[in-house]
Design an enzyme around this catalytic site. Structure first.
Site, mmCIF file in Angstrom:
data_model
loop_
_atom_site.group_PDB
_atom_site.id
_atom_site.type_symbol
_atom_site.label_atom_id
_atom_site.label_comp_id
_atom_site.label_asym_id
_atom_site.label_seq_id
_atom_site.Cartn_x
_atom_site.Cartn_y
_atom_site.Cartn_z
ATOM 1 N NE ARG A 1 11.335 -20.786 -23.580
ATOM 2 C CZ ARG A 1 12.107 -21.483 -22.761
ATOM 3 N NH1 ARG A 1 11.935 -22.805 -22.645
ATOM 4 N NH2 ARG A 1 13.061 -20.894 -22.066
ATOM 5 C CB CYS B 1 17.520 -26.458 -24.248
ATOM 6 S SG CYS B 1 18.279 -26.952 -22.686
#
Length: 280
Positions: free
Chosen positions: A180, A238
């Site tokens: 990601r 995050c």
């Protein structure tokens, strides 16, 4: 102050203490009712369920990111309704890796509550030892009337980060999985990639093959290797400010130091079309 990480055997010894508060934070980002359904079937004796998106987040707005902090009055009401006070000993767990329970641990720290720990290995580790479980929902303690406030100095906003994007005085650490971070796959957010200048430290790197925290010495070495230029200000992030708390917790647990946290994280950053995105 209690140890940041507690072992199942240690929790078993104190499970009947009157001042103990246990919270079950199991939550699946893709199957949002799964955590509570699992809680209803079986949970640690006397544990209260906490929902990431109801108690630990507020309503999502255009630039808030997916899990903005709840209004301090709402979070204060939650704490008071759970009967938390200065004598409370708090233990938090989720399914296994503390990716969700670290969020509540961090939020408690953010309002000045320090006597709290996460259960190493979570409910999976507890079950593996055949320790007491229940399907009964405990009754909350008598409500308190304490006043809380967030420590704003520990928080970083998107506006703050926009100003810091080319500032070498900070180190931005992204807790998402590498695929990601690189922008090769993005199952949750609208855009893939990472904030320019950020480095990747997937939160699962804090854990061993059994899903428990690595030795403090190993964690400390790992974080020191990330910060090779000895930058004083560490900012954790995050996808939405949840697993970033895992790195924050691990850093404090091993003695690396206390960092800051970008709550909006990637989901807030990409809500601004003008913000730069890096891939690969």
């Amino acid at each position: 102050m209690s140890e940041i990480v507690i072992q199942p055997e240690e929790l078993k010894k104190i499970i009947n203490k009157n001042n103990l508060k246990i919270f079950d934070c199991r939550f699946n980002l893709l199957k949002k009712e799964l955590g509570y359904e699992s809680y209803l079937k079986s949970h640690i004796q006397n544990a209260h369920y906490v929902n990431l998106e109801k108690e630990l987040s507020s309503v999502v707005t255009k630039h808030s990111g997916r899990h903005p902090l709840p209004d301090i009055n709402d979070f204060s009401n939650f704490l008071n309704n759970q009967g938390i006070n200065n004598s409370s000993r708090i233990v938090i767990y989720d399914e296994e890796n503390n990716s969700m329970s670290a969020r509540l641990w961090w939020m408690l720290k953010l309002v000045g509550i320090k006597n709290c720990s996460v259960l190493d290995g979570g409910f999976k580790a507890w079950n593996s030892l055949d320790l007491p479980v229940s399907s009964s929902i405990p009754i909350p303690s008598l409500s308190e009337k304490n006043k809380y406030s967030y420590n704003e100095e520990s928080l970083v906003s998107t506006d703050n980060l926009m100003q810091l994007i080319n500032d070498e005085s900070h180190l931005l650490i992204d807790a998402r999985e590498n695929i990601r971070f690189l922008g090769k796959k993005e199952p949750i957010d609208k855009k893939g990639g990472h904030i320019p200048g950020a480095i990747n430290m997937p939160f699962k790197n804090n854990l061993d093959e059994n899903g428990k925290f690595k030795k403090k010495s190993d964690l400390l070495e790992m974080f020191q290797n990330l910060n090779q230029t000895n930058v004083a200000q560490i900012i954790n992030m995050c996808g939405s400010g949840v697993t970033a708390c895992h790195n924050y917790l691990a850093m404090e647990y091993c003695g690396f130091g206390i960092s800051k946290l970008y709550v909006g994280s990637w989901s807030a950053w990409i809500s601004h079309d003008e913000n730069e995105i890096a891939r690969e």
